[in-house]
Motif scaffolding. Sequence first.
Motif, short mmCIF file in Angstrom:
data_model
loop_
_atom_site.label_atom_id
_atom_site.label_comp_id
_atom_site.label_asym_id
_atom_site.label_seq_id
_atom_site.Cartn_x
_atom_site.Cartn_y
_atom_site.Cartn_z
N ALA A 191 0.85 -1.19 0.00
CA ALA A 191 0.00 0.00 0.00
C ALA A 191 0.88 1.24 0.00
CB ALA A 191 -0.93 0.01 1.21
N GLU A 192 0.42 2.27 -0.68
CA GLU A 192 1.12 3.56 -0.68
C GLU A 192 0.09 4.66 -0.50
OE1 GLU A 192 3.82 6.40 -3.61
OE2 GLU A 192 3.85 4.20 -3.90
N LEU A 193 0.42 5.64 0.35
CA LEU A 193 -0.52 6.72 0.62
C LEU A 193 0.23 7.98 1.01
CD1 LEU A 193 -2.07 6.27 4.17
CD2 LEU A 193 -0.31 4.74 3.31
N ASP A 194 -0.52 9.07 1.12
CA ASP A 194 0.05 10.36 1.50
C ASP A 194 0.52 10.32 2.95
OD1 ASP A 194 0.30 13.38 0.97
OD2 ASP A 194 -0.94 13.31 2.77
N TRP A 195 1.76 10.76 3.18
CA TRP A 195 2.34 10.70 4.53
C TRP A 195 1.58 11.58 5.51
CZ3 TRP A 195 5.01 8.29 8.01
CH2 TRP A 195 5.60 8.97 9.07
N THR A 196 1.21 12.78 5.10
CA THR A 196 0.49 13.69 5.99
C THR A 196 -0.86 13.11 6.39
OG1 THR A 196 1.59 15.61 5.00
CG2 THR A 196 -0.42 16.02 6.25
N THR A 197 -1.56 12.50 5.45
CA THR A 197 -2.85 11.87 5.77
C THR A 197 -2.66 10.76 6.78
OG1 THR A 197 -3.75 12.40 3.58
CG2 THR A 197 -4.81 10.62 4.80
N PHE A 198 -1.64 9.94 6.57
CA PHE A 198 -1.39 8.82 7.49
C PHE A 198 -1.09 9.32 8.90
CE2 PHE A 198 1.58 5.97 9.64
CZ PHE A 198 0.84 4.78 9.65
N THR A 199 -0.19 10.30 9.03
CA THR A 199 0.17 10.78 10.37
C THR A 199 -1.03 11.43 11.06
OG1 THR A 199 0.97 12.89 9.44
CG2 THR A 199 2.57 11.12 9.74
N HIS A 200 -1.84 12.15 10.29
CA HIS A 200 -3.03 12.79 10.84
C HIS A 200 -4.00 11.75 11.40
CE1 HIS A 200 -6.45 15.51 11.14
NE2 HIS A 200 -7.16 14.70 10.37
N GLN A 201 -4.25 10.69 10.66
CA GLN A 201 -5.18 9.66 11.11
C GLN A 201 -4.58 8.81 12.22
OE1 GLN A 201 -7.92 10.74 10.21
NE2 GLN A 201 -8.78 9.39 8.63
N ALA A 202 -3.29 8.54 12.15
CA ALA A 202 -2.64 7.75 13.20
C ALA A 202 -2.69 8.46 14.55
CB ALA A 202 -1.19 7.44 12.81
N GLN A 203 -2.46 9.76 14.56
CA GLN A 203 -2.53 10.52 15.82
C GLN A 203 -3.91 10.39 16.46
OE1 GLN A 203 -1.40 14.36 14.30
NE2 GLN A 203 0.71 14.18 15.02
N ARG A 204 -4.94 10.32 15.64
CA ARG A 204 -6.30 10.26 16.18
C ARG A 204 -6.61 8.89 16.79
NH1 ARG A 204 -9.76 12.38 11.18
NH2 ARG A 204 -11.28 13.11 12.69
N VAL A 205 -6.17 7.81 16.14
CA VAL A 205 -6.49 6.48 16.68
C VAL A 205 -5.61 6.14 17.88
CG1 VAL A 205 -7.32 5.65 14.46
CG2 VAL A 205 -4.96 5.20 15.13
#
Length: 394
Positions: A146-160
């Motif tokens: 899988a490949e995705l936008d780094w900023t999106t990943f960090t944003h969602q990871a901080q929330r979970v």
Amino acid sequence: MTTVDSPSVTGLQIHTDRKSLRQALHTVGMTVARTSPIPALCGVLLETDEHSLRVSSTDYQCTVTTRLPARITTPGRMLLNHHELTKLLTGLGKGLRTREAEDMPVRLRATDDGTGQLSAHGYHLSVTSYAPEEFPDLPRAEASCAELDWTTFTHQAQRVLVAADTDREPSMPALSGVSVTITPNQLRLVATDRYRLAIADCPATTTHDTEQTVLIPAELLASVITRLTGQRLRIGLTESGMATLTTETTTVIATAPDEHARYPKWERLMPTGGTTVRFERDPLARAANTAAALATATDSDAMVLRLAGDRVALAPVVDDDPETVTAPWHPLRSGTIEQPMRMRFHAERLADALSTLHTSTVALTVTGSYTPAVFSDDDGLFRHLLMPMRTPRR
């Protein structure tokens, strides 16, 4: 500053700048031990290729490798004490302007007796070094799935991560991790501590048609999203089931919190049916913070969420009586509660749940006063489930 089992350096000599080297040491520092019965685990392995320097660290559970630009005078390998090298680089920047300190040229090389040496700003400093052969063999990162936008990943990871079990010895080791599930065109992050459950979805470019799941230690993931930088993130699995996280310059390979751990079937907790209402996030988030502070001030850990008609209110629970304190009502943006409801929640957890929601209007789905409630962003990409607290018998 000592040399252990010389020769510890195999002819390496490189030139780079202080900022790049400090950043690389900061990145790999998440897995370096300050002290260890295995001295090599206190070190960072420096290895050269044609145009860059690889810096690696490991604690056996996790391996971090990052690259930085460097001019290679003599290729080779070197294993240096991480803490000592970091302190020396910090000291070399004292008394200088920020830009001058960051751009300072530095050289790392092996002296004739095999000791590592750091040279910069007219100083030549020895660095404690170890035999590179003592450093554990590093696992190899496999092709990404899988490949995705780094900023999106960090944003969602901080929330979970808010919902992950951070106890040092959790009763269920799997709960100290974040479940990462990859399905076609989507990556899903899930964390729970049994009292709450956070679910975040990210659009992704995927390479498999089948579902793949890996468990990443929550503590490690928290370090990764603060220490790594990049534009894109690639996620993969090794043959042994280890997770790989790769940006443009850095690769992290991690084992699950427990190799036999199984993440709970969280889907069964999600309510079906029920009533969904929407409200403005900011006013209710402020009300939750106020109610949580008042609960603490009255030696309570609970607050009550009241729903009636087209209104919602939050109040602290005092003396185990949810009706003791009146609180201001806030209008619902949409939806109506036909029968008034009163739900008792842990005060800090409810305030945390509202803080993780980021759209201006958020949704709340309820099926009853004693069943889980789900708060979600209006775009549906993030959900936070809270278990209600039972009202003590009087």
